[in-house]
Enzyme design. Structure first.
Site, short mmCIF file in Angstrom:
data_model
loop_
_atom_site.label_atom_id
_atom_site.label_comp_id
_atom_site.label_asym_id
_atom_site.label_seq_id
_atom_site.Cartn_x
_atom_site.Cartn_y
_atom_site.Cartn_z
N HIS A 1 0.85 -1.20 0.00
CA HIS A 1 0.00 0.00 0.00
C HIS A 1 0.89 1.25 0.00
CE1 HIS A 1 -3.86 2.03 0.38
NE2 HIS A 1 -3.13 2.96 0.99
N ALA A 2 0.64 2.16 -0.94
CA ALA A 2 1.53 3.30 -1.15
C ALA A 2 1.58 4.22 0.08
CB ALA A 2 1.07 4.09 -2.36
N HIS B 1 -0.16 11.84 -5.75
CA HIS B 1 -0.68 11.90 -4.38
C HIS B 1 0.48 11.78 -3.39
CE1 HIS B 1 -3.55 11.04 -1.08
NE2 HIS B 1 -2.57 10.28 -0.65
N GLU B 2 1.32 10.77 -3.59
CA GLU B 2 2.44 10.54 -2.66
C GLU B 2 3.46 11.68 -2.73
OE1 GLU B 2 2.13 8.45 -0.42
OE2 GLU B 2 0.43 7.40 -1.28
N HIS C 1 2.55 14.45 -0.49
CA HIS C 1 2.97 14.28 0.90
C HIS C 1 4.43 14.70 1.06
CE1 HIS C 1 -0.60 12.32 2.41
NE2 HIS C 1 -0.50 11.28 1.61
N GLU D 1 -3.50 15.00 2.76
CA GLU D 1 -3.97 14.11 1.70
C GLU D 1 -4.33 14.87 0.42
OE1 GLU D 1 -3.55 11.07 1.97
OE2 GLU D 1 -3.20 10.99 4.12
N HIS E 1 -6.62 0.30 5.52
CA HIS E 1 -6.62 1.27 6.61
C HIS E 1 -7.21 0.72 7.90
CE1 HIS E 1 -6.03 3.34 2.86
NE2 HIS E 1 -5.55 4.38 3.51
N TYR F 1 -9.47 11.46 4.13
CA TYR F 1 -9.63 11.42 2.67
C TYR F 1 -10.95 12.08 2.27
CZ TYR F 1 -5.91 8.00 3.26
OH TYR F 1 -4.75 7.38 3.63
#
Ligand code: X8Z
Ligand code: ZN
Length: 640
Positions: free
Chosen positions: A346-347, A376-377, A380, A404, A506, A516
Site C-alpha cells: 500500500h503506497a 498523491h504521494e 505528501h 492528503e 486502513h 480522505y
C-alpha cells in the site's frame, strides 16, 4: 544508533529539564522555549530511528525486522511519555500563543500513553494485522492452475479493473475478503479495547479512541460537519449511481442487475468500489470520442515507475516548489521487489525527521491510476519538504485532510486532457462538449464516487470505538453502511464469520480515513483558489491547469510551510479566503455533468436511490419477481 544512546537521550530529557526546586510549576517562558527546542532536537533523533525501523520492516517483512520495529516503537513511546511529563512541569497559562500551542501538542501522544506492556501488545496486534493483509494471496482462480496464487497488487487489482466476467470478478472479490479480512477479526476486537484504553490514558475527557482521533480536527463536532457536507453532495452521488446502474444493467443483464436496487459490489472495477473509473469503458457518455485514460499509452510508450515519478517531480518543480533530494531517488521503493521479499505494497510517503531523508514506498503499476497515486504521494513529500524546518510538533498537515489533498490538487491539473497532451500522453483530444462530458465522467467516477466510501470507513469505526457496533454485528453493520451510503450490496452471503471492513488496508493498519473525505472536499477549494492565482479564473474549473504558475506555486508553498503551526482555518484562509470546508467548488467543477445526468436519467425514467432489500445477497431480482407473481396469484385465489 544503538539502544544505549537512545536511552541516554531520554535520561537527558528527564534530568536536563530545568525545574523549580520548590516543586512549583515553571513560569519562565525562556526556559520553556529552551525546553521545547531541546525536545524537538531529541525527537528528531528518536523519531528517525523509529521511522527507519518501520521502513525496514515495511520493505522487508520478517520476524527479525518486526522485532526491531517493535523495540524502536517502545523507545519512542517512552520518549513521548517523558516529554509529556516534563511539559506538565510548566505553568503555560501566561505564555505566548505559539509556545502554548507547542506545549499542547506534547500533551496528546496517542498510543504512547499506554503502559509499556499494553503499548507492546497494541503495536504487535497492528503489525500482525498489517502483515496478514500485506501477505494475503488468493488461489484457485477459475480456469487457472489451482496452485497459482494472486496478491492484491498488482494481480487482483488488475483483475477487478479489467475483467468483465461476473463470476471471475466475484471469485476475486470474495477470495480477497476470505484471505485479508476474515483472519483479523479477533485481533481487531482486541485492538479496539487497547485503542480505547489509550484514549483514556491521554485524557479522561476522551470518551473513546474515535473521540480522541476527531479531536485533532479542532471542531466542535466533526461527525456532524462531515454528515452535513455529505448531505449536500448525496444528490450528486445518487444521480451518478442511477446512471451507472442503468449502464451495468445494459451490460450484465436483468438477472444480474436490479435497476431499482443496490449495485453488486464486485462489478465496479475496484476491490472496495471506492472509485469506479476502471469501468469507464462501460459507462462513458459518448463512446468513440478520444479517450481520456492514458493507461494504454503509458504501456505503449514503455513508461517505467521512475519516469512516472519524474513527470510528477517536474510538475512540482515547474510551479516553483521544492525538488526532492538525491537520496529520495536512491532510497525510495517505487517498484514491487521481485526477489521474494514480502513488502507492504500500500503506497505511502515517509518523513524521517532529519530534514533530509524523505521516501516513497509504492508498488507502482504502469497505469493512469498509479500515475495519480504517484502525484498523491509526491504531494505528501512536498509537504514534508516545505515544513521540515518547523519544530517536530508542527511537522504535520494543517489537518490530516490537508496532507492528503496536496498531490491530488496538482493531479486535478495533470489529468486534464490538455495537460496530458502537452506531456505527450494523449495524441488527440476532443474539444467539443461531448468529449468534455466524457472527461467529467471519468473524474466523477474517481471523485464523487469516493465520497460515501470516504465517509463510511470512519462512521463504522467511530461506532465500533463507541461500543455502538460490537463484534456480534461488526459485519452486518458494515454492510448496512455500505448499502445505505454507497448503494452497493454483496452478491454472496455475508455473515459474522466474515470481517469485510478489514479487507481494506486502513482498518488493518489503523489508519484513520475521514482525512480522505475531508481531502476530497477541500482539494476542490484549493484547486479553485490556485486556478484564480494562475490567471485561469475564467476557465471552467475542470479544464484549469495550473502548470508552471509561479503565483499559484508560491501561495501553495506559503500554506504548506506552516505545517500545523496555525489552526487549519487560518491556513485555509491564507490560500482560499475561506475558513470553512465548503462543497461548492466541487459542485461547480461537476455542474455540466450533473445537468447531463439529470437529462439522461430522466430519459431512462430512472428513479434515484435504491431499495436496500432488493438485489440481496442470495436472491436474484428475477427470482424475486417470480415469487411476487406467485404470491399475487395466490392472494387473488384466497381472496376469491
Ligand atoms: O491510502 C491512500 C494513499 C496513501 S495516504 C495511497 N489513499 C486512500 C486509499 O487508497 O484508500 C489515497 C486515496 C484514498
Ligand atoms: Zn495519502
Amino acid at each position: 544508533m544503538e539502544q544505549g544512546k537512545l536511552c541516554l537521550i531520554i535520561w537527558c530529557l528527564v534530568s536536563c529539564t530545568p525545574f523549580d526546586t520548590r516543586g512549583q510549576k515553571i513560569t519562565d517562558e525562556n526556559q520553556a522555549i529552551q525546553f521545547l527546542r531541546e525536545v524537538s532536537d531529541q525527537a528528531e533523533i528518536v523519531r528517525y530511528h523509529s521511522v527507519m525501523a518501520n521502513w525496514i520492516y515495511n520493505t522487508n517483512i520478517t520476524d527479525y525486522n518486526e522485532q526491531k520495529m517493535l523495540e524502536a516503537s517502545s523507545v519512542l513511546a517512552e520518549f513521548d511519555k517523558e516529554a509529556r511529563h516534563n511539559a506538565s512541569l510548566f505553568d503555560i497559562s501566561g505564555f505566548d500563543e505559539d509556545t502554548i500551542r507547542q506545549f499542547e501538542f506534547l500533551l496528546y501522544i496517542g498510543s504512547a500513553a499506554l503502559s509499556s506492556e499494553d503499548k507492546l501488545e497494541y503495536d504487535t496486534i497492528i503489525s500482525k494485522m498489517k502483515r496478514t493483509y500485506s501477505t494475503a494471496k488468493v488461489c484457485g482462480r477459475p480456469g487457472h492452475n489451482p496452485s497459482e496464487c494472486f496478491s492484491l497488487e498488482p494481480d487482483l487489482t488488475r483483475i477487478l479493473a479489467d475483467s468483465r466476467d461476473y463470476d471471475e470478478l466475484l471469485w476475486c472479490w470474495e477470495g480477497w475478503r476470505d484471505e485479508a479480512g476474515k483472519p483479523t477479526r479477533d485481533d481487531y476486537t482486541q485492538f479496539v479495547e487497547l485503542a480505547n484504553k489509550a484514549a483514556k490514558a491521554n485524557d479522561e475527557k476522551f470518551d473513546d479512541f474515535g473521540d480522541y482521533l476527531r479531536y485533532s480536527y479542532d471542531v466542535d463536532d466533526l461527525q456532524a460537519d462531515v454528515l452535513r457536507l455529505y448531505a449536500q453532495l448525496e444528490p450528486l452521488y445518487k444521480k451518478l449511481h442511477a446512471y451507472v446502474r442503468r449502464r451495468l444493467y445494459q451490460h450484465y443483464g436483468d438477472d444480474k442487475i436490479d435497476v431499482k436496487g443496490p449495485i453488486p459490489a464486485h462489478l465496479l472495477g475496484n476491490m472496495w468500489a471506492q472509485q469506479w473509473n476502471n469501468i469507464l469503458d462501460l459507462v462513458e457518455p459518448f463512446p468513440g470520442k478520444p479517450t481520456v485514460d492514458v493507461t494504454d499509452r503509458l504501456q505503449e510508450l514503455g513508461y517505467t515507475a521512475e519516469r512516472m515519478f519524474e513527470i510528477s517531480e517536474d510538475f512540482f518543480v515547474d510551479l516553483g516548489l521544492a525538488a526532492t533530494p538525491e537520496s529520495f531517488w536512491n532510497e525510495s521503493m517505487i517498484v514491487k521487489p521481485d526477489d521474494g521479499r514480502e513488502v507492504v505494497c500500500h503506497a505511502s510517503a515517509w518523513d524521517f525527521y532529519n530534514k533530509e531523508d524523505f521516501r516513497i514506498k509504492q508498488c507502482t503499476d504502469i497505469t493512469m491510476q498509479s500515475l495519480i497515486t504517484v502525484h498523491h504521494e509526491m504531494g505528501h513529500v512536498q509537504y514534508f519538504l516545505q515544513y521540515k524546518d518547523q519544530p517536530v510538533v508542527y511537522r504535520g498537515g494543517a489537518n490530516h485532510g490537508f496532507h492528503e489533498a496536496v498531490g491530488d490538487v496538482l493531479a486535478l491539473s495533470v489529468s486534464t486532457p490538455e495537460h496530458l497532451q502537452t506531456i505527450g500522453l494523449l495524441d488527440v483530444i476532443g474539444d467539443d462538449e461531448e468529449s468534455d462530458l466524457n472527461y467529467l465522467m471519468s473524474q466523477a467516477l474517481k471523485k464523487i464516487v469516493f465520497l460515501p466510501f470516504g465517509l463510511i470507513m470512519d462512521l463504522w469505526r467511530w461506532d465500533v470505538y463507541a461500543g455502538k457496533i460490537t463484534p456480534q454485528n461488526y459485519n452486518a453493520k458494515w454492510w448496512e453502511l455500505r448499502t445505505k451510503y454507497q448503494g452497493i450490496a454483496p452478491s454472496v452471503p455475508r455473515s459474522e464469520e466474515d470481517f469485510d471492513p478489514a479487507a481494506k488496508y486502513h482498518t488493518n493498519s489503523n489508519t484513520p480515513y475521514i482525512r480522505y473525505f475531508v481531502s476530497y472536499i477541500i482539494q476542490f477549494q484549493f484547486h479553485k483558489a490556485l486556478c484564480e492565482l494562475a490567471g485561469q479564473g475564467d476557465v471552467p474549473l475542470h479544464r484549469c491547469d495550473i502548470h508552471q504558475s509561479q503565483a499559484a506555486g508560491a501561495k501553495l508553498a506559503d500554506m504548506l510551510k506552516l505545517g500545523k503551526s496555525k489552526p487549519w482555518p487560518e491556513a485555509m484562509h491564507a490560500l482560499t479566503g475561506s475558513r470553512q470546508m465548503d462543497a461548492q467548488p466541487l459542485m461547480d467543477y461537476f455542474q455540466p455533468l450533473i445537468d447531463w445526468l439529470d437529462e439522461e436519467n430522466g430519459k431512462n425514467g430512472d428513479t434515484l436511490g435504491w431499495d436496500p432489500t432488493s438485489g440481496s445477497q442470495t436472491e436474484h431480482p428475477k427470482v424475486n419477481l417470480i415469487m411476487a407473481t406467485v404470491l399475487f396469484v395466490l392472494g387473488i385465489m384466497i381472496y376469491r
